[in-house]
Design a protein around this motif. Sequence first.
Motif, PDB file in Angstrom:
ATOM      1  N   THR A 150       0.853  -1.182   0.000  1.00 33.00           N
ATOM      2  CA  THR A 150       0.000   0.000   0.000  1.00 33.00           C
ATOM      3  C   THR A 150       0.890   1.234   0.000  1.00 33.00           C
ATOM      4  OG1 THR A 150      -1.708  -1.154   1.279  1.00 33.00           O
ATOM      5  CG2 THR A 150      -1.798   1.257   1.257  1.00 33.00           C
ATOM      6  N   VAL A 151       0.514   2.222  -0.794  1.00 36.15           N
ATOM      7  CA  VAL A 151       1.170   3.529  -0.819  1.00 36.15           C
ATOM      8  C   VAL A 151       0.069   4.556  -0.587  1.00 36.15           C
ATOM      9  CG1 VAL A 151       2.549   5.151  -2.159  1.00 36.15           C
ATOM     10  CG2 VAL A 151       2.794   2.705  -2.559  1.00 36.15           C
ATOM     11  N   GLU A 152       0.287   5.491   0.357  1.00 34.06           N
ATOM     12  CA  GLU A 152      -0.727   6.520   0.589  1.00 34.06           C
ATOM     13  C   GLU A 152      -0.066   7.847   0.928  1.00 34.06           C
ATOM     14  OE1 GLU A 152      -3.340   5.666   3.910  1.00 34.06           O
ATOM     15  OE2 GLU A 152      -1.660   5.387   5.269  1.00 34.06           O
ATOM     16  N   ALA A 153      -0.803   8.926   0.719  1.00 34.96           N
ATOM     17  CA  ALA A 153      -0.296  10.261   1.022  1.00 34.96           C
ATOM     18  C   ALA A 153      -1.453  11.250   1.018  1.00 34.96           C
ATOM     19  CB  ALA A 153       0.740  10.685  -0.014  1.00 34.96           C
ATOM     20  N   GLU A 190       2.395  13.261   4.944  1.00 38.84           N
ATOM     21  CA  GLU A 190       2.064  11.973   5.563  1.00 38.84           C
ATOM     22  C   GLU A 190       2.138  10.809   4.586  1.00 38.84           C
ATOM     23  OE1 GLU A 190      -1.124  11.922   8.420  1.00 38.84           O
ATOM     24  OE2 GLU A 190      -1.017  14.096   8.618  1.00 38.84           O
ATOM     25  N   ILE A 191       3.262  10.728   3.904  1.00 42.98           N
ATOM     26  CA  ILE A 191       3.514   9.629   2.979  1.00 42.98           C
ATOM     27  C   ILE A 191       3.728   8.360   3.789  1.00 42.98           C
ATOM     28  CG2 ILE A 191       5.112   8.746   1.255  1.00 42.98           C
ATOM     29  CD1 ILE A 191       5.862  11.802   0.860  1.00 42.98           C
ATOM     30  N   ALA A 192       3.085   7.287   3.368  1.00 45.75           N
ATOM     31  CA  ALA A 192       3.269   6.008   4.065  1.00 45.75           C
ATOM     32  C   ALA A 192       3.283   4.877   3.040  1.00 45.75           C
ATOM     33  CB  ALA A 192       2.156   5.789   5.077  1.00 45.75           C
ATOM     34  N   LEU A 193       4.178   3.924   3.280  1.00 46.58           N
ATOM     35  CA  LEU A 193       4.244   2.715   2.476  1.00 46.58           C
ATOM     36  C   LEU A 193       4.171   1.529   3.416  1.00 46.58           C
ATOM     37  CD1 LEU A 193       6.279   4.916   0.982  1.00 46.58           C
ATOM     38  CD2 LEU A 193       6.325   3.032  -0.626  1.00 46.58           C
ATOM     39  N   TYR A 194       3.410   0.540   3.030  1.00 43.05           N
ATOM     40  CA  TYR A 194       3.219  -0.645   3.853  1.00 43.05           C
ATOM     41  C   TYR A 194       3.519  -1.879   3.016  1.00 43.05           C
ATOM     42  CZ  TYR A 194       0.504   2.757   6.506  1.00 43.05           C
ATOM     43  OH  TYR A 194       0.096   3.872   7.192  1.00 43.05           O
ATOM     44  N   ASN A 195       4.116  -2.868   3.623  1.00 43.04           N
ATOM     45  CA  ASN A 195       4.409  -4.123   2.951  1.00 43.04           C
ATOM     46  C   ASN A 195       3.231  -5.085   3.116  1.00 43.04           C
ATOM     47  OD1 ASN A 195       5.933  -5.752   1.366  1.00 43.04           O
ATOM     48  ND2 ASN A 195       7.306  -6.434   2.988  1.00 43.04           N
ATOM     49  N   THR A 196       2.040  -4.516   3.048  1.00 39.30           N
ATOM     50  CA  THR A 196       0.805  -5.279   3.151  1.00 39.30           C
ATOM     51  C   THR A 196      -0.302  -4.488   2.456  1.00 39.30           C
ATOM     52  OG1 THR A 196      -0.667  -6.454   4.675  1.00 39.30           O
ATOM     53  CG2 THR A 196       0.106  -4.279   5.371  1.00 39.30           C
ATOM     54  N   ALA A 197      -1.364  -5.170   2.084  1.00 40.96           N
ATOM     55  CA  ALA A 197      -2.523  -4.502   1.493  1.00 40.96           C
ATOM     56  C   ALA A 197      -3.450  -4.057   2.628  1.00 40.96           C
ATOM     57  CB  ALA A 197      -3.246  -5.445   0.546  1.00 40.96           C
ATOM     58  N   LEU A 198      -3.562  -2.749   2.834  1.00 41.22           N
ATOM     59  CA  LEU A 198      -4.473  -2.259   3.857  1.00 41.22           C
ATOM     60  C   LEU A 198      -5.914  -2.476   3.406  1.00 41.22           C
ATOM     61  CD1 LEU A 198      -2.834   1.118   4.992  1.00 41.22           C
ATOM     62  CD2 LEU A 198      -2.537  -1.168   5.953  1.00 41.22           C
TER      63      LEU A 198
END
Length: 168
Positions: free
Chosen positions: A16-19, A145-153
């Motif tokens: 997941t990538v969000e901002a 508030e950039i965030a990257l996760y190694n999972t699908a939120l």
Amino acid sequence: SEYYQANAYTYTNDMTVEAWIKRSDTIASTEVLIEQYDATAALGGFIFYLNSSGAFGFDGKAIGGSPAAYQVNNSVADVCDGNPHHIAAVISGNVVTLYLDGVVTTKNNSNDLTGATYINTPMNIGANRSGADTATLYYSGVLDEIALYNTALSADRILAHYNAGVGA
């Protein structure tokens, strides 16, 4: 024109990538929000961007070129309206889903992305380097508030992140 280069990360399988973004001007050409990409065929990566219509999109390709490249463009006409927007791209299996302000806007099946690995190269925030020595496609707005996760939120988690940002 400024950008930030972060440490290299490797993502495997879902991500997941969000901002939060805020942009009020029209866009002449693509502007890159976040990218971790190398233009060579054997590598790959992803690009999270605004296109010339002001819509955001997410492109990616797994290392080795297999699975093949996928591209998802948001159908929202324009997020460059001077208001803050929460955007997210979620890759889960072979489905790429884009969210705008906590709501699904685009959901596309792609080639099978299970087991995909994304490049281990520096990440660029606010510009594109694509393996080049010079940055291009600078983003000229607020990026927070950039965030990257190694999972699908989950959709509920994306909505919770949006609600937390607007003070709901």
